[in-house]
Design a protein around this motif. Structure first.
Motif, PDB file in Angstrom:
ATOM      1  N   ARG A   1      45.248  37.602  93.646  1.00 48.07           N
ATOM      2  CA  ARG A   1      46.018  37.463  92.414  1.00 48.07           C
ATOM      3  C   ARG A   1      45.301  38.211  91.286  1.00 48.07           C
ATOM      4  O   ARG A   1      44.073  38.239  91.208  1.00 48.07           O
ATOM      5  CB  ARG A   1      46.225  35.997  92.051  1.00 48.07           C
ATOM      6  CG  ARG A   1      44.947  35.186  91.968  1.00 48.07           C
ATOM      7  CD  ARG A   1      45.245  33.688  92.032  1.00 48.07           C
ATOM      8  NE  ARG A   1      44.058  32.879  91.916  1.00 48.07           N
ATOM      9  CZ  ARG A   1      43.224  32.601  92.900  1.00 48.07           C
ATOM     10  NH1 ARG A   1      43.440  33.116  94.099  1.00 48.07           N
ATOM     11  NH2 ARG A   1      42.169  31.827  92.704  1.00 48.07           N
ATOM     12  N   THR A   2      46.104  38.819  90.430  1.00 50.04           N
ATOM     13  CA  THR A   2      45.592  39.580  89.293  1.00 50.04           C
ATOM     14  C   THR A   2      46.187  39.014  88.013  1.00 50.04           C
ATOM     15  O   THR A   2      47.383  38.732  87.948  1.00 50.04           O
ATOM     16  CB  THR A   2      45.952  41.068  89.429  1.00 50.04           C
ATOM     17  OG1 THR A   2      45.417  41.567  90.647  1.00 50.04           O
ATOM     18  CG2 THR A   2      45.383  41.874  88.275  1.00 50.04           C
ATOM     19  N   GLY A   3      45.324  38.838  87.013  1.00 46.13           N
ATOM     20  CA  GLY A   3      45.782  38.349  85.727  1.00 46.13           C
ATOM     21  C   GLY A   3      45.159  39.154  84.613  1.00 46.13           C
ATOM     22  O   GLY A   3      44.441  40.142  84.871  1.00 46.13           O
ATOM     23  N   PRO A   4      45.377  38.779  83.373  1.00 48.51           N
ATOM     24  CA  PRO A   4      44.789  39.524  82.256  1.00 48.51           C
ATOM     25  C   PRO A   4      43.265  39.575  82.338  1.00 48.51           C
ATOM     26  O   PRO A   4      42.593  38.544  82.260  1.00 48.51           O
ATOM     27  CB  PRO A   4      45.249  38.722  81.028  1.00 48.51           C
ATOM     28  CG  PRO A   4      46.457  37.973  81.492  1.00 48.51           C
ATOM     29  CD  PRO A   4      46.208  37.652  82.924  1.00 48.51           C
ATOM     30  N   GLY A   5      42.747  40.759  82.560  1.00 48.91           N
ATOM     31  CA  GLY A   5      41.303  40.948  82.556  1.00 48.91           C
ATOM     32  C   GLY A   5      40.576  40.424  83.769  1.00 48.91           C
ATOM     33  O   GLY A   5      39.337  40.366  83.767  1.00 48.91           O
TER      34      GLY A   5
ATOM     35  N   ALA B   1      38.006  51.799  78.152  1.00 49.02           N
ATOM     36  CA  ALA B   1      39.373  52.325  78.276  1.00 49.02           C
ATOM     37  C   ALA B   1      40.420  51.426  77.655  1.00 49.02           C
ATOM     38  O   ALA B   1      41.600  51.740  77.704  1.00 49.02           O
ATOM     39  CB  ALA B   1      39.708  52.540  79.747  1.00 49.02           C
ATOM     40  N   GLY B   2      40.013  50.305  77.096  1.00 51.47           N
ATOM     41  CA  GLY B   2      40.992  49.370  76.575  1.00 51.47           C
ATOM     42  C   GLY B   2      41.528  48.492  77.686  1.00 51.47           C
ATOM     43  O   GLY B   2      41.074  47.375  77.870  1.00 51.47           O
ATOM     44  N   THR B   3      42.489  48.991  78.420  1.00 53.30           N
ATOM     45  CA  THR B   3      43.049  48.242  79.543  1.00 53.30           C
ATOM     46  C   THR B   3      42.689  48.960  80.838  1.00 53.30           C
ATOM     47  O   THR B   3      43.293  49.985  81.180  1.00 53.30           O
ATOM     48  CB  THR B   3      44.583  48.117  79.432  1.00 53.30           C
ATOM     49  OG1 THR B   3      44.907  47.502  78.187  1.00 53.30           O
ATOM     50  CG2 THR B   3      45.128  47.279  80.577  1.00 53.30           C
ATOM     51  N   PRO B   4      41.722  48.465  81.578  1.00 55.10           N
ATOM     52  CA  PRO B   4      41.322  49.129  82.817  1.00 55.10           C
ATOM     53  C   PRO B   4      42.314  48.836  83.945  1.00 55.10           C
ATOM     54  O   PRO B   4      43.191  47.980  83.817  1.00 55.10           O
ATOM     55  CB  PRO B   4      39.967  48.508  83.111  1.00 55.10           C
ATOM     56  CG  PRO B   4      40.086  47.120  82.547  1.00 55.10           C
ATOM     57  CD  PRO B   4      40.929  47.252  81.309  1.00 55.10           C
ATOM     58  N   THR B   5      42.149  49.547  85.027  1.00 59.10           N
ATOM     59  CA  THR B   5      42.938  49.279  86.222  1.00 59.10           C
ATOM     60  C   THR B   5      42.223  48.223  87.054  1.00 59.10           C
ATOM     61  O   THR B   5      41.033  48.359  87.369  1.00 59.10           O
ATOM     62  CB  THR B   5      43.107  50.559  87.065  1.00 59.10           C
ATOM     63  OG1 THR B   5      43.823  51.517  86.297  1.00 59.10           O
ATOM     64  CG2 THR B   5      43.863  50.270  88.353  1.00 59.10           C
ATOM     65  N   LEU B   6      42.948  47.169  87.384  1.00 65.46           N
ATOM     66  CA  LEU B   6      42.425  46.126  88.264  1.00 65.46           C
ATOM     67  C   LEU B   6      43.324  46.056  89.490  1.00 65.46           C
ATOM     68  O   LEU B   6      44.555  45.997  89.365  1.00 65.46           O
ATOM     69  CB  LEU B   6      42.386  44.770  87.557  1.00 65.46           C
ATOM     70  CG  LEU B   6      41.439  44.661  86.361  1.00 65.46           C
ATOM     71  CD1 LEU B   6      41.585  43.302  85.693  1.00 65.46           C
ATOM     72  CD2 LEU B   6      39.990  44.867  86.799  1.00 65.46           C
ATOM     73  N   ARG B   7      42.751  46.057  90.663  1.00 69.47           N
ATOM     74  CA  ARG B   7      43.561  46.046  91.879  1.00 69.47           C
ATOM     75  C   ARG B   7      42.784  45.402  93.012  1.00 69.47           C
ATOM     76  O   ARG B   7      41.587  45.069  92.871  1.00 69.47           O
ATOM     77  CB  ARG B   7      43.943  47.469  92.273  1.00 69.47           C
ATOM     78  CG  ARG B   7      42.766  48.377  92.614  1.00 69.47           C
ATOM     79  CD  ARG B   7      43.202  49.788  92.982  1.00 69.47           C
ATOM     80  NE  ARG B   7      42.073  50.643  93.323  1.00 69.47           N
ATOM     81  CZ  ARG B   7      41.534  50.720  94.535  1.00 69.47           C
ATOM     82  NH1 ARG B   7      42.049  49.998  95.550  1.00 69.47           N
ATOM     83  NH2 ARG B   7      40.499  51.525  94.775  1.00 69.47           N
ATOM     84  N   VAL B   8      43.460  45.221  94.130  1.00 72.19           N
ATOM     85  CA  VAL B   8      42.845  44.704  95.352  1.00 72.19           C
ATOM     86  C   VAL B   8      43.006  45.745  96.450  1.00 72.19           C
ATOM     87  O   VAL B   8      44.106  46.285  96.631  1.00 72.19           O
ATOM     88  CB  VAL B   8      43.490  43.376  95.791  1.00 72.19           C
ATOM     89  CG1 VAL B   8      42.976  42.962  97.168  1.00 72.19           C
ATOM     90  CG2 VAL B   8      43.223  42.287  94.773  1.00 72.19           C
ATOM     91  N   GLN B   9      41.922  46.050  97.145  1.00 72.94           N
ATOM     92  CA  GLN B   9      42.011  46.945  98.295  1.00 72.94           C
ATOM     93  C   GLN B   9      41.862  46.124  99.566  1.00 72.94           C
ATOM     94  O   GLN B   9      40.867  45.435  99.760  1.00 72.94           O
ATOM     95  CB  GLN B   9      40.942  48.035  98.261  1.00 72.94           C
ATOM     96  CG  GLN B   9      41.032  48.986  99.455  1.00 72.94           C
ATOM     97  CD  GLN B   9      40.485  50.359  99.159  1.00 72.94           C
ATOM     98  OE1 GLN B   9      40.665  50.887  98.055  1.00 72.94           O
ATOM     99  NE2 GLN B   9      39.836  50.957 100.141  1.00 72.94           N
ATOM    100  N   ARG B  10      42.866  46.215 100.439  1.00 71.04           N
ATOM    101  CA  ARG B  10      42.860  45.464 101.689  1.00 71.04           C
ATOM    102  C   ARG B  10      42.456  46.368 102.849  1.00 71.04           C
ATOM    103  O   ARG B  10      42.613  47.588 102.795  1.00 71.04           O
ATOM    104  CB  ARG B  10      44.242  44.870 101.963  1.00 71.04           C
ATOM    105  CG  ARG B  10      44.683  43.805 100.945  1.00 71.04           C
ATOM    106  CD  ARG B  10      46.018  43.202 101.345  1.00 71.04           C
ATOM    107  NE  ARG B  10      46.481  42.189 100.415  1.00 71.04           N
ATOM    108  CZ  ARG B  10      46.190  40.895 100.500  1.00 71.04           C
ATOM    109  NH1 ARG B  10      45.412  40.461 101.499  1.00 71.04           N
ATOM    110  NH2 ARG B  10      46.666  40.029  99.622  1.00 71.04           N
ATOM    111  N   ALA B  11      41.920  45.754 103.897  1.00 65.33           N
ATOM    112  CA  ALA B  11      41.555  46.487 105.111  1.00 65.33           C
ATOM    113  C   ALA B  11      41.814  45.583 106.304  1.00 65.33           C
ATOM    114  O   ALA B  11      41.913  44.353 106.183  1.00 65.33           O
ATOM    115  CB  ALA B  11      40.090  46.913 105.068  1.00 65.33           C
ATOM    116  N   HIS B  12      41.931  46.203 107.464  1.00 67.27           N
ATOM    117  CA  HIS B  12      42.133  45.451 108.711  1.00 67.27           C
ATOM    118  C   HIS B  12      41.166  45.951 109.764  1.00 67.27           C
ATOM    119  O   HIS B  12      41.012  47.161 109.962  1.00 67.27           O
ATOM    120  CB  HIS B  12      43.571  45.594 109.218  1.00 67.27           C
ATOM    121  CG  HIS B  12      43.851  44.765 110.438  1.00 67.27           C
ATOM    122  ND1 HIS B  12      43.727  45.256 111.709  1.00 67.27           N
ATOM    123  CD2 HIS B  12      44.200  43.462 110.573  1.00 67.27           C
ATOM    124  CE1 HIS B  12      44.011  44.307 112.588  1.00 67.27           C
ATOM    125  NE2 HIS B  12      44.306  43.203 111.923  1.00 67.27           N
ATOM    126  N   GLY B  13      40.483  45.020 110.401  1.00 63.11           N
ATOM    127  CA  GLY B  13      39.565  45.366 111.473  1.00 63.11           C
ATOM    128  C   GLY B  13      38.295  46.042 111.020  1.00 63.11           C
ATOM    129  O   GLY B  13      37.603  46.661 111.837  1.00 63.11           O
TER     130      GLY B  13
END
Length: 649
Positions: free
Chosen positions: A551-555, A576-588
């Protein structure tokens, strides 16, 4: 075990439930499981799995030698008939393996790399079973065994813990009146002095004198154990004062080692040869065996039994009782080029505790709590440049790494995921890619460690290239370390496949990274020498049988496993003010489960401040996050409990 045995074990071992009888039973089960894989003459044990770089013939010797260690330890205080039954196939295998006329003879340590290692296991096994095996052998077999072991003398070996394999073999040969290499002994002793970093820590070799960065579990299961075994085999022939020197260093190391064990028994996932699993328990029992430990006997057994149980409970012997190549169960991405099907049996080193008699306090004293079970702690390990944090609420131990790196500091290399990450823990592992084929690169063997393709962003601090690729960190350079905060610098670069001239690889402006730790939090401060680049920061990769909840929320961005363990990133300061927030998934890709996910922060400019969280949570909320106040050349981190830390960076 009878009901009485179980009740007694529970009283003495309230944390692990394991008594000496459980260690003996485990040893017997491990030895029984490999017997169906023994060839004619019992000299080669060909276990199922991919061959090592030394080939299947050498792998068969490895199966013999490493399980011979286990048999020798098991026989030490066993009933005579049981000891004879355990050791009989190894006596037969020695006669076959050292006979050059036999189709099942062993490869020579003079010509093949891996037998150099296995020769030391054979020597220790023969020393520990002198009465039952060596003294009972025909003279011709003893002569052949001495000749085979003597093939190791004067051979070239990697300039790391391997020098001790030659010294241990030389000590055994000396003890039986056979020709031996005094030069091999002197070289091991002298080299080890140059690798000692203080406080009980050795670097596992150093390509450049004085550059001590190769820190990992080999400090525990090789750099302490084999020098002491050299002294044990040598007896009065050992150099004056040498045994006490090595005992004092192990005494200094063991308190640190105890702080690196999680409440569930998990050891730190960092460094190479992790498929040896519970070998990391060896120094605890070795300390007791050599009167070289400051730890109470109950804590020694608590640590060792906790580590053993951790792996047994998670499938290490799921495949017909055999130890598979992997961490919990089979996970072949963990293997190095030298790993063969029998490599995991260096876990036999953990059973050194069976050399202690049943009445020894290690086996009779009640278990005591590990450091992480007693109180939260921050422990600075100056030699490897590690900030270690443990929290009682979840039993997790974390390491922030600003000093350990398997790459010499004079030239760039490909990041080794077992060394180059900024952080490691007992509950997480890096996402791994496939091993790269670097056979055409003359620098690769010495400088690239375990080079991998397709690595994840977890616990990396990197520049992001125009194509989205992450720069590499290795080699890193320690800048500052005060026990609560640490700073390192690296020159970001992008290795080019097939380009052997490392000096021509693309580079970016240097990155300085500072870490400050408190409880389950680490604040990462990152500054680039130039502002026109995007910086990426990855948190811990969480893996499980099912995809973790994200889950991603403010900051902030969070990843949570079903058991409540959470990996999070919270933005404290972004240019940058508002950075990029993300999740990187992998399998195996992860040793802790087939599905993994990593929280990631990305933003242009400089500087950056991110709070990295790893710990147990309830519901969807993190505990209150720290704050960071940045000033030119320094930063102050204010923690939710009202305390603060200031770091110059």
């Amino acid at each position: 075990m009878t009901d009485t045995d179980i009740e007694r074990a529970a009283g003495l071992s309230p944390f692990t439930g394991l008594a000496r009888a459980d260690w003996e039973r485990t040893a017997d089960e491990l030895l029984a499981a490999v017997r169906p894989h023994a060839g004619a003459g019992d000299s080669l044990l060909q276990l199922p799995g991919p061959a090592s770089g030394s080939g299947r013939h050498s792998d068969g010797l490895e199966g013999y030698a490493r399980t011979f260690l286990l048999a020798a330890f098991r026989a030490a205080h066993a009933e005579e008939c049981h000891a004879e039954r355990v050791l009989a196939p190894y006596a037969a295998g020695l006669a076959t393996g050292t006979d050059p006329r036999s189709p099942h003879h062993w490869p020579s340590p003079a010509t093949t790399p891996q037998p150099k290692v296995e020769a030391a296991s054979v020597a220790i096994g023969l020393h520990e079973t002198r009465r039952q095996v060596w003294d009972q052998l025909p003279d011709a077999v003893r002569q052949r065994a001495a000749d085979w072991l003597g093939g190791l003398a004067g051979t070239e070996v990697p300039r790391n813990n391997w020098v001790w394999f030659k010294a241990v073999v030389a000590a055994f040969l000396r003890s039986v009146g056979a020709p031996y290499s005094a030069a091999d002994i002197a070289d091991a002793i002298e080299s080890t002095e140059s690798w000692y970093a203080g406080d009980g820590w050795y670097a596992d070799g150093a390509r450049v004198p004085g550059q001590l960065t190769n820190f990992d579990h080999y400090n525990a299961w090789a750099m302490h154990l084999f020098p002491l075994w050299y002294c044990r085999i040598s007896g009065a022939a050992a150099e004056p004062g040498l045994a006490e020197r090595y005992r004092a260093r192990l005494r200094a190391f063991l308190p640190d080692a105890a702080h690196l064990v999680a409440a569930n028994g998990a050891p730190l996932f960092q460094g190479r040869s992790l498929t040896y699993r519970f070998a990391v328990a060896a120094p605890f029992f070795t300390g007791a065996l050599f009167d070289a430990t400051p730890l109470p006997p109950g804590l020694t057994r608590r640590a060792g039994s906790g580590i053993l149980r951790y792996f047994l409970d998670r499938g290490a012997t799921r495949e017909n009782g055999l130890l598979s190549l992997g961490w919990h169960d089979r996970f072949e991405l963990i293997r190095q080029v030298y790993s063969g099907p029998a490599s995991p049996y260096w876990a036999s080193l953990a059973f050194t505790g069976l050399l202690l008699p049943p009445g020894h306090p290690v086996w009779t004293a009640p278990e005591e709590q590990l450091p992480v079970e007693r109180a939260d702690f921050i422990r600075g390990l100056a030699a490897p440049g590690w900030l270690v944090s443990g929290t009682t609420a979840d039993g997790v131990v974390r390491v922030v790494n600003h000093g350990a790196d398997h790459t010499p500091a004079d030239r760039p290399a490909r990041d080794d995921p077992f060394y180059a990450r900024l952080a490691y823990s007992t509950h997480t592992a890096p996402d791994l890619g496939p091993a790269l084929n670097l056979r055409g690169d003359p620098e690769a063997h010495a400088r690239d460690g375990d080079a991998r393709g397709g690595q994840g962003p977890d616990n990396r601090v990197a520049l992001i290239g125009a194509d989205g690729s992450l720069s590499h960190r290795s080699p890193l350079r320690r800048v500052a370390f005060d026990g609560r905060a640490a700073v390192s610098r690296h020159e970001p670069h992008w290795p080019v496949p097939g380009q052997l001239d490392r000096e021509s690889w693309p580079v970016g402006p240097s990155l300085v990274t500072a870490s400050v730790c408190h409880g389950p939090w680490e604040v990462r401060l990152v500054a680039a020498a130039e502002a026109g680049h995007t910086v990426g920061v990855g948190g811990h990769a969480l893996a499980a049988a099912e995809p973790p909840h994200c889950r991603t929320g403010p900051g902030h961005v969070l990843v949570t496993r079903p058991d409540g363990l959470t990996s999070g990133l919270v933005v404290l300061r972004s240019p940058a003010g508002t950075p990029t927030l993300r999740v990187q998934r992998a399998h195996g890709a992860n040793a802790f489960g087939p599905h993994s996910a990593t929280p990631v922060y990305e933003a242009p400019g400089t500087p950056h401040a991110v709070a990295v969280f790893l710990g147990a949570t309830t519901g969807d909320a993190l505990p209150p996050a720290p704050r960071a106040e940045l000033a030119p050349g320094a930063a102050t981190v204010r923690w939710p409990d009202g305390s603060h830390d200031t770091v110059a960076w």
